[in-house]
Design an enzyme around this catalytic site. Sequence first.
Site, mmCIF file in Angstrom:
data_model
loop_
_atom_site.group_PDB
_atom_site.id
_atom_site.type_symbol
_atom_site.label_atom_id
_atom_site.label_comp_id
_atom_site.label_asym_id
_atom_site.label_seq_id
_atom_site.Cartn_x
_atom_site.Cartn_y
_atom_site.Cartn_z
ATOM 1 N N GLU A 221 61.590 -38.161 10.087
ATOM 2 C CA GLU A 221 62.306 -39.218 10.813
ATOM 3 C C GLU A 221 61.569 -39.578 12.102
ATOM 4 O O GLU A 221 61.339 -40.751 12.418
ATOM 5 C CB GLU A 221 63.725 -38.753 11.179
ATOM 6 C CG GLU A 221 64.670 -38.608 10.003
ATOM 7 C CD GLU A 221 64.614 -37.231 9.352
ATOM 8 O OE1 GLU A 221 63.616 -36.498 9.564
ATOM 9 O OE2 GLU A 221 65.555 -36.890 8.616
ATOM 10 N N GLY A 276 64.996 -25.326 18.285
ATOM 11 C CA GLY A 276 65.239 -26.752 18.539
ATOM 12 C C GLY A 276 66.580 -27.019 19.199
ATOM 13 O O GLY A 276 66.683 -27.760 20.180
ATOM 14 N N ARG A 277 67.635 -26.392 18.681
ATOM 15 C CA ARG A 277 68.976 -26.673 19.221
ATOM 16 C C ARG A 277 69.241 -25.951 20.536
ATOM 17 O O ARG A 277 70.324 -26.079 21.107
ATOM 18 C CB ARG A 277 70.038 -26.330 18.170
ATOM 19 C CG ARG A 277 69.955 -24.922 17.629
ATOM 20 C CD ARG A 277 70.803 -24.749 16.378
ATOM 21 N NE ARG A 277 70.648 -23.449 15.756
ATOM 22 C CZ ARG A 277 69.699 -23.127 14.879
ATOM 23 N NH1 ARG A 277 68.796 -24.030 14.540
ATOM 24 N NH2 ARG A 277 69.640 -21.924 14.352
ATOM 25 N N HIS A 393 95.229 -40.691 19.750
ATOM 26 C CA HIS A 393 95.734 -41.845 19.008
ATOM 27 C C HIS A 393 95.101 -41.931 17.634
ATOM 28 O O HIS A 393 95.098 -42.989 17.006
ATOM 29 C CB HIS A 393 95.497 -43.120 19.821
ATOM 30 C CG HIS A 393 96.288 -43.094 21.099
ATOM 31 N ND1 HIS A 393 97.579 -43.535 21.176
ATOM 32 C CD2 HIS A 393 95.969 -42.591 22.312
ATOM 33 C CE1 HIS A 393 98.031 -43.342 22.411
ATOM 34 N NE2 HIS A 393 97.073 -42.765 23.117
HETATM 35 O O1 F6P Z 1 65.872 -30.036 10.139
HETATM 36 C C1 F6P Z 1 66.469 -29.318 11.159
HETATM 37 C C2 F6P Z 1 65.582 -29.230 12.355
HETATM 38 O O2 F6P Z 1 64.511 -28.387 12.104
HETATM 39 C C3 F6P Z 1 66.359 -28.790 13.569
HETATM 40 O O3 F6P Z 1 66.502 -27.426 13.649
HETATM 41 C C4 F6P Z 1 65.545 -29.375 14.665
HETATM 42 O O4 F6P Z 1 66.254 -29.422 15.869
HETATM 43 C C5 F6P Z 1 65.253 -30.743 14.081
HETATM 44 O O5 F6P Z 1 65.058 -30.496 12.711
HETATM 45 C C6 F6P Z 1 64.078 -31.461 14.660
HETATM 46 O O6 F6P Z 1 62.899 -30.728 14.525
HETATM 47 P P1 F6P Z 1 61.625 -31.111 15.358
HETATM 48 O O7 F6P Z 1 61.931 -30.971 16.805
HETATM 49 O O8 F6P Z 1 60.568 -30.151 14.904
HETATM 50 O O9 F6P Z 1 61.260 -32.527 15.030
#
Ligand code: F6P
Length: 557
Positions: A221, A276-277, A393
Site C-alpha cells: 500500500e 510498528g504499532r 445516539h
Molecule cells: O501488515 C501489518 C503490518 O506489518 C503492521 O504490523 C505494520 O504496522 C504495518 O503492516 C505497516 O508496516 P510497515 O511500516 O513496514 O510499512
Amino acid sequence: MTDFNAPRTPPKLTSLSAWQALTAHHEQHRGQHLHELFASDPGRGERLSAEAAGWYLDYSKQRITDDTLRLLLQLAEQCGVSERIAAMFRGDAINTTEHRAALHTALRAPTGTQILVDGVDVVPEVHAMLRRMAAFADAVRSGAWRGHSGKRIRTVINIGIGGSDLGPVMAYEALRHYSQRDLQCRFVSNVDATALVEATRDLDAGETLFIVCSKTFTTLETLTNAHAARAWCVAQLGSDAAVARHFVAVSTNAEGVAQFGIAPEHMFGFWDWVGGRYSMDSAIGLSLMVAIGPVQFGDMLAGFRAMDEHFKNTPLAQNLPVLMGLLAVWNTNFLGAQTQAVLPYAQYLSRFPAYLQQLTMESNGKHMTLTGARVNYATSAIVWGEPGTNGQHSFYQLLHQGTSTVPCDFIGFCQTLNPLEPDASGSDSQHNLLMANFFAQTEALAFGKSLQQVLSEGADPSVAPHRTFEGNRPSSSLLAERLSPHSLGALVALYEHSVFTQGVVWNIDPFDQWGVELGKVLAGTTAKELAAVDAPQLAHDSSTNALMRRYRQLRKE
Ligand code: F6P
C-alpha cells in the site's frame, strides 16, 4: 499434515491455582450486582481507583470485589508479570517468534540511561535521531526548508499504513490544538487511489511535503501510494529533481529507501526492536513533530516516560497498566466479554479507538502460546468505539439493553481546550454538558433502572419492561486534567503496557503479527492474475473464482 491442535507443551494458565480460584470465585459471585457492591461498601468508589502520570483510573464500576482483585493479582504473580516487565525494559528478546527485543520504552528513555541491545547502548542513537528530526521539523515549520520551486511547505502528507499511519494520525488529531496552524498534515494509507487523489486534489505540489513511513519499506500500500505521489509531484513540478525537496522517508530499510530515490540525508531511521504499532514516538512520528514542534513532542515523550516509570516501579496492586490489563483478563475470561468499547469524551481523540484496535488486536489476537500450543482460553477482546457523545445516539442502546456484556473504557478531561461560554459555576458550560454525559453514562450502565422504579414513575405497564435497565454493565473511567502532549503520551503508554500485561497472562507473543501474512501472500498472487494480459485459468475455490470472473467482466478495461 501437522495437527496444530495437538499441544506440544499444554497451556498451563487454566491449571494455575489463581485461575482455578478465580473460576470458583466467579461461580460463587456471578449473581452479584454493582448496586449491592456499592450499597454495602460506601468507600468503594474511591478505594477502587489508582493514579499515575496525570491519569486517574476509577475501576469501581467493574464487576469485581476486593477478593477478585486479590486473586487477579495472584494470577499476575503466578504468570510472572513482574519478571516479564523487567525483561521488557532490560531489552531481553521477549518477542520470541521474531527473536527480538520489544524496546519501545527506549524511545523515551532519558539521556544517561543505558539500554543494551546486542551489547550496544541504544539510548544515544535514539537521542541523535530525535535531534535530527527536530532540526528537520524546525526547518519545515520556520519555512527554512523550501520546496523545489522555492515555496515554503504548507501541507505534509504522511504516507504509511498500520503502525506507520494510525499512531501519527491519532496523535495529530489529538494534539491539533497544539499544532502550527499554517501547516496542515494529511494521512494517506489505503491502497484505494481515492485516498491519495482526495488528499492532493486541492494542493500545490510546490508547497507539499511527503513523508513516506514504512518500517520495512516493502509494504504494498505504502510503496504504491508513494510512487503515485511521486508521479503527481513530478508532473506538477516538471522535474525528477523535485523529489529531493518533496520526499523524505522514515524506515529501518535504508536500501529500500535508496531504491525509491530518497537520499540517505532525507531518511530518518529507527530499529527492528520497535514494533510498528509501538512506533509513534520514533521517527514514525515525524509528521506529528512537524505539526506540534520538537518541544511539545518532547513533552509527549515525557508523558510516555512517566507512565513507563510507573509501570516499571510500582507494586502490581497500584499499577495502572497492570490493573487495566488484569481487568481485561477478568472481563474476557471470566465474564465472557468478547469486545471492549473505548469511549473518549473528547473530539480530539476521535481516532483513538482505531489506534487501539491495532495496538490491542494485532498484539493479542493470537491463538498460540509462546511454546507453540493452542490456547484453551480466550485472548484479546475485539476493541471498538467512537467518541462520546456521538456513540450515545447510535450504539449505546446495545450497551445498556443488549444481550452481550461490553466492558467500556470512558476517557475524559476536566478542562476543555476550547472554552466557549462559562456557566453559573464559572466553568465552561459546553464542556460541563459533555462531561455530564460521561458521568451519567457510567452511572446508568452500572446501576440501571428497575421495573419498580419505572412503574413508580407512572409508565404504561405494558411498556415498562422495555424501559427498565438491568445495569451491572462494567466500565472503567479514566480522567486527566486536560488533553496535552504529556497526557496523551501517558495515555498511550498506559494502553501499551495494559496490552503487554494481558499478553503475559495469556502467555502469547504480543509483538509479532504472523496473522497478517496469509492475506498478503494471496493478494500478491491474485493481483498478478488480475493484471495478466490473457485471463489465466483461475485455480481458487469456486466462490473466489466466480467473484474474480464477475469483477473482470464488469471492470473497465
Ligand atoms: O501488515 C501489518 C503490518 O506489518 C503492521 O504490523 C505494520 O504496522 C504495518 O503492516 C505497516 O508496516 P510497515 O511500516 O513496514 O510499512
